[in-house]
Design a protein around this motif. Sequence first.
Motif, PDB file in Angstrom:
ATOM      1  N   GLU A   1       0.852  -1.200   0.000  1.00 23.84           N
ATOM      2  CA  GLU A   1       0.000   0.000   0.000  1.00 23.84           C
ATOM      3  C   GLU A   1       0.884   1.245   0.000  1.00 23.84           C
ATOM      4  N   SER A   2       0.359   2.329  -0.580  1.00 20.70           N
ATOM      5  CA  SER A   2       1.109   3.595  -0.547  1.00 20.70           C
ATOM      6  C   SER A   2       0.891   4.255   0.815  1.00 20.70           C
ATOM      7  N   LEU A   3       1.750   5.216   1.147  1.00 21.24           N
ATOM      8  CA  LEU A   3       1.585   5.923   2.424  1.00 21.24           C
ATOM      9  C   LEU A   3       0.241   6.654   2.454  1.00 21.24           C
ATOM     10  N   SER A   4      -0.211   7.147   1.304  1.00 27.34           N
ATOM     11  CA  SER A   4      -1.532   7.802   1.256  1.00 27.34           C
ATOM     12  C   SER A   4      -2.634   6.813   1.611  1.00 27.34           C
ATOM     13  N   GLU A   5      -2.552   5.621   1.039  1.00 23.51           N
ATOM     14  CA  GLU A   5      -3.580   4.603   1.320  1.00 23.51           C
ATOM     15  C   GLU A   5      -3.565   4.195   2.788  1.00 23.51           C
ATOM     16  N   VAL A   6      -2.366   3.996   3.309  1.00 28.21           N
ATOM     17  CA  VAL A   6      -2.257   3.573   4.711  1.00 28.21           C
ATOM     18  C   VAL A   6      -2.783   4.675   5.632  1.00 28.21           C
ATOM     19  N   THR A   7      -2.431   5.931   5.305  1.00 29.02           N
ATOM     20  CA  THR A   7      -2.859   7.041   6.158  1.00 29.02           C
ATOM     21  C   THR A   7      -4.381   7.171   6.132  1.00 29.02           C
ATOM     22  N   ALA A   8      -4.978   6.998   4.950  1.00 27.98           N
ATOM     23  CA  ALA A   8      -6.444   7.049   4.850  1.00 27.98           C
ATOM     24  C   ALA A   8      -7.065   5.926   5.677  1.00 27.98           C
ATOM     25  N   ARG A   9      -6.441   4.768   5.645  1.00 26.24           N
ATOM     26  CA  ARG A   9      -6.948   3.627   6.417  1.00 26.24           C
ATOM     27  C   ARG A   9      -6.894   3.935   7.918  1.00 26.24           C
ATOM     28  N   LEU A  10      -5.742   4.466   8.368  1.00 22.76           N
ATOM     29  CA  LEU A  10      -5.580   4.724   9.810  1.00 22.76           C
ATOM     30  C   LEU A  10      -6.508   5.837  10.287  1.00 22.76           C
ATOM     31  N   THR A  11      -6.621   6.915   9.480  1.00 24.06           N
ATOM     32  CA  THR A  11      -7.502   8.017   9.903  1.00 24.06           C
ATOM     33  C   THR A  11      -8.954   7.537   9.920  1.00 24.06           C
ATOM     34  N   GLY A  12      -9.319   6.753   8.915  1.00 28.78           N
ATOM     35  CA  GLY A  12     -10.686   6.217   8.866  1.00 28.78           C
ATOM     36  C   GLY A  12     -10.980   5.369  10.092  1.00 28.78           C
ATOM     37  N   ALA A  13     -10.019   4.496  10.433  1.00 29.73           N
ATOM     38  CA  ALA A  13     -10.218   3.601  11.578  1.00 29.73           C
ATOM     39  C   ALA A  13     -10.353   4.388  12.879  1.00 29.73           C
ATOM     40  N   LEU A  14      -9.670   5.537  12.948  1.00 29.73           N
ATOM     41  CA  LEU A  14      -9.725   6.339  14.177  1.00 29.73           C
ATOM     42  C   LEU A  14     -10.873   7.347  14.153  1.00 29.73           C
TER      43      LEU A  14
END
Length: 317
Positions: free
Chosen positions: A111-124
């Motif tokens: 995953e790209s850092l953008s994808e991972v960051t979107a995943r983490l922010t979404g989860a939080l």
Amino acid sequence: MTGHILALSGGVGGAKLAAGLAAVLPPEQLTVVVNTGDDFEHLGLTICPDIDSVVYALAGLNDTVRGWGVAEESWQAMAMLKRLGEADWFNLGDRDMAMHLGRSWRLRAGESLSEVTARLTGALGIPHRVVPMTDGRLSTLIETDNEIMDFQRWFVGEQCRPVAKAIRFDGAGAPPSPGFAEALARPDLAAVVLCPSNPFLSVDPILALGGVRETLLALKVPRVAVSPLIGGKAVKGPLGKLLEERGQGQEGNAAIAGHYGKLIDHLLIDRSDDADAGGLRERGLSVTVTDTLMHGLADQTRLAREVLAAAGLQQPA
Ligand code: GDP
């Protein structure tokens, strides 16, 4: 208010205003672009200190007493790592480490850092867009008398002690992330906000990406900065030391304005620096003098409203 706000942020100082903007703007009207020049690999983990500061602040998880990291943190893993003889110069709390684990394996899985960051922010539960400045690599390096040091070695390992003769960006010209590029190109972009982050270490890396400085200069929207100085001094961190080493220790906000030059047309400064306002206006800057030290969400929200008012987008509260 209609229109989209693009905020450029570093870590702790930028995160405070980013949280204020997120409190007053609906998700579709804000993109927070975060510096990744400080990111590094440590103990097999990819650590993104500024993204995490912004994420913790927007999720309401930040430790406001310590001033960094996650609230209600524990340090069991760090203690065990130390027993195991592993490096202990960079403090990793248990909850914080979970973020690094959650990010690192996903990056390694492709995953790209953008994808991972979107995943983490979404989860939080963060509804607003928080995007890394790039999915590529741009690393901040500090040139000292003796060597060129990785940023975290200088910042944490050496506690900023060696004189920074120059700050370099390895990978300058890397492309902005898709979310950043999209925000820059939005037809409804209404303002760009430079958060009160360290101009040299947190904002300059963002400006060093391919085409960013030129694009910002060409935008026909207000570009508003909040000064990181209070009473002529940095609230914390190495900004004061960097200004001293540049011979600008006494210049106050003139140094900030001089550094940003034509990139900004409005600067919000603290009441304690009222004396700087005249000189800034003589440079052609529009200036708001207000309380810019943010102690909590009420201050962050008020300052965010004042930033939007400075951009001509909203009445001050
Ligand atoms: P870092 O990457 O964690 O160092 O964070 P930033 O670069 O985003 O922020 C560091 C800067 O934030 C410092 O230069 C501080 O002076 C500034 N800062 C921190 N808190 C505040 C605040 O409440 N108000 C203002 N105006 N500046 C702040």
